[in-house]
Design an enzyme around this catalytic site. Structure first.
Site, short mmCIF file in Angstrom:
data_model
loop_
_atom_site.label_atom_id
_atom_site.label_comp_id
_atom_site.label_asym_id
_atom_site.label_seq_id
_atom_site.Cartn_x
_atom_site.Cartn_y
_atom_site.Cartn_z
N ASP A 69 0.83 -1.22 0.00
CA ASP A 69 0.00 0.00 0.00
C ASP A 69 0.86 1.26 0.00
OD1 ASP A 69 -2.50 1.23 -0.05
OD2 ASP A 69 -2.53 1.48 2.12
N ASN B 134 1.06 3.47 -2.96
CA ASN B 134 1.48 3.91 -4.30
C ASN B 134 0.92 5.28 -4.67
OD1 ASN B 134 2.56 1.38 -4.44
ND2 ASN B 134 1.18 0.60 -6.01
N HIS C 216 1.98 3.29 -9.01
CA HIS C 216 1.84 1.85 -9.29
C HIS C 216 3.03 1.38 -10.13
CE1 HIS C 216 -2.03 2.15 -7.51
NE2 HIS C 216 -2.63 2.72 -8.53
N SER D 68 -7.60 -5.66 -5.02
CA SER D 68 -8.67 -6.23 -4.20
C SER D 68 -10.00 -6.20 -4.93
CB SER D 68 -8.78 -5.45 -2.88
OG SER D 68 -9.38 -4.19 -3.10
N ARG E 68 -12.44 1.75 -8.12
CA ARG E 68 -11.57 2.91 -8.40
C ARG E 68 -11.90 3.47 -9.79
NH1 ARG E 68 -5.68 2.30 -5.59
NH2 ARG E 68 -6.48 1.66 -3.56
N LEU F 95 11.01 -20.34 -4.15
CA LEU F 95 9.89 -19.56 -3.61
C LEU F 95 8.64 -19.69 -4.48
CD1 LEU F 95 8.91 -17.07 -1.75
CD2 LEU F 95 9.65 -15.64 -3.66
N SER G 292 -7.93 -4.60 5.53
CA SER G 292 -8.54 -4.32 4.22
C SER G 292 -8.96 -5.58 3.44
CB SER G 292 -7.62 -3.45 3.36
OG SER G 292 -7.42 -2.20 3.96
C1 IPE Z 1 -5.50 -2.76 -0.05
O1 IPE Z 1 -5.20 -1.42 -0.17
C2 IPE Z 1 -5.51 -3.42 -1.39
C3 IPE Z 1 -4.21 -3.57 -2.06
C4 IPE Z 1 -3.07 -3.15 -1.62
C5 IPE Z 1 -4.25 -4.29 -3.31
P1 IPE Z 1 -6.32 -0.31 -0.36
O2 IPE Z 1 -5.60 0.98 -0.49
O3 IPE Z 1 -7.23 -0.69 -1.46
O4 IPE Z 1 -7.13 -0.40 1.01
P2 IPE Z 1 -7.82 0.71 1.89
O5 IPE Z 1 -8.76 1.45 0.98
O6 IPE Z 1 -6.76 1.59 2.42
O7 IPE Z 1 -8.50 -0.05 2.97
C1 IPE Z 2 -1.80 0.17 -3.31
O1 IPE Z 2 -1.57 1.54 -3.35
C2 IPE Z 2 -1.95 -0.43 -4.67
C3 IPE Z 2 -3.31 -0.88 -5.00
C4 IPE Z 2 -4.32 -0.87 -4.20
C5 IPE Z 2 -3.50 -1.38 -6.35
P1 IPE Z 2 -2.75 2.57 -3.33
O2 IPE Z 2 -3.14 2.87 -4.73
O3 IPE Z 2 -3.85 2.13 -2.46
O4 IPE Z 2 -2.03 3.85 -2.71
P2 IPE Z 2 -2.59 4.83 -1.60
O5 IPE Z 2 -2.99 3.98 -0.45
O6 IPE Z 2 -3.73 5.54 -2.19
O7 IPE Z 2 -1.43 5.71 -1.28
MG MG Z 3 -4.18 2.31 -0.49
#
Ligand code: IPE
Ligand code: IPE
Ligand code: MG
Length: 240
Positions: A17, A19, A34, A62, A68, A128, A193
């Site tokens: 998380d 990105n 990303h 997820s 999104r 792995l 999450s």
């Molecule tokens: C969890 O992160 C999903 C992934 C990293 C793939 P999210 O950014 O989607 O989760 P929330 O919204 O903070 O709970």
């Molecule tokens: C996690 O990073 C990657 C995915 C959920 C695909 P985010 O896109 O959720 O990044 P933040 O949490 O908004 O910084």
């Molecule tokens: Mg996130």
């Protein structure tokens, strides 16, 4: 302090998380975050392989992430295709077996084809196992398992007395894997999450402030060191 070699977690799961925030800090669009996260995936995979971790499960997309903006979703899907193409030789070189969990049929056709190809080309690797969670959620996994079990009950292949923790585990997408030992979330948020739910019943949870694109070997080592400091009691009283 370096991680001890005799207490390496067998199964590490990571919520990658941060990105979007990484990109925002640089005045860039979320997709750049990303894109820069791919390097961190490589670092995590190589470190896990080097340390002797058996399973590394990465939360890449997820069930909830479908909500999104469409452009972000489609960019993530193309990024996935590119990353698989690019990383395939390195995975094979490092003896890494690639597999996925999640609702793969819900992904675009092109992504499904790439996933099938890389699973096939790495299936004989014995190091792995890299498990990428795509269109995955813990509740989805449990719902699926319940449906399969219900079908087996109706078909009388399973008796009600056979429904237990072992048979439920066997119907989850992680059937072939041990439970998660170490659960890491980057990006500083302290929540699960809807990632692996059943499988983290007794995991050690480590939350790191580092944003995913900045995640490197030292962060992995830091999490493993933290894991090694924990006393896992599994509800028992440890002998003095
Ligand atoms: C969890 O992160 C999903 C992934 C990293 C793939 P999210 O950014 O989607 O989760 P929330 O919204 O903070 O709970
Ligand atoms: C996690 O990073 C990657 C995915 C959920 C695909 P985010 O896109 O959720 O990044 P933040 O949490 O908004 O910084
Ligand atoms: Mg996130």
């Amino acid at each position: 302090m370096a991680a001890q070699q005799n207490n390496i977690p067998q199964h590490v799961a990571i919520i990658m998380d941060g990105n979007g925030r990484w990109a925002k800090q640089r005045g860039l669009q979320r997709i750049f975050g990303h894109r820069n996260g791919v390097e961190a995936v490589r670092a995590a995979t190589e470190t896990a392989a080097k340390m002797g971790v058996k399973y590394l499960t990465l939360y890449a997309f997820s069930t909830e992430n479908w909500a999104r903006p469409q452009l972000e979703v489609s960019s993530l899907m193309s990024l996935l295709v590119d990353a698989i193409e690019k990383e395939e030789p390195t995975l094979n070189k490092n003896n890494v077996r690639f597999t996925t969990i999640g609702n793969v049929p819900s992904l675009p056709e092109k992504v499904q084809q790439k996933l099938a190809a890389i699973e096939c080309s790495t299936q004989k690797n014995t190091g792995l196992t890299l498990v990428v969670a795509l269109s995955y959620s813990g509740r989805w996994d449990i719902v699926n398992a319940v449906k399969k079990i219900a079908n087996s009950l109706i078909a009388k292949e399973l008796e009600i007395e056979d429904v237990n923790e072992i048979s439920i585990s066997k119907h989850l997408s992680t059937a072939q894997m041990p439970d998660v030992d170490l659960f890491i979330r980057t990006g500083g948020d302290v929540r699960v999450s809807n990632f692996l739910l059943w499988q983290i019943a007794y995991s050690e949870l480590v939350f790191l402030p580092v944003l995913w694109p900045d995640f490197r070997e030292k962060h992995f080592a830091e999490a493993v060191e933290e894991f090694q400091k924990r006393e896992r009691r599994f509800g028992k009283v440890l002998e003095e």
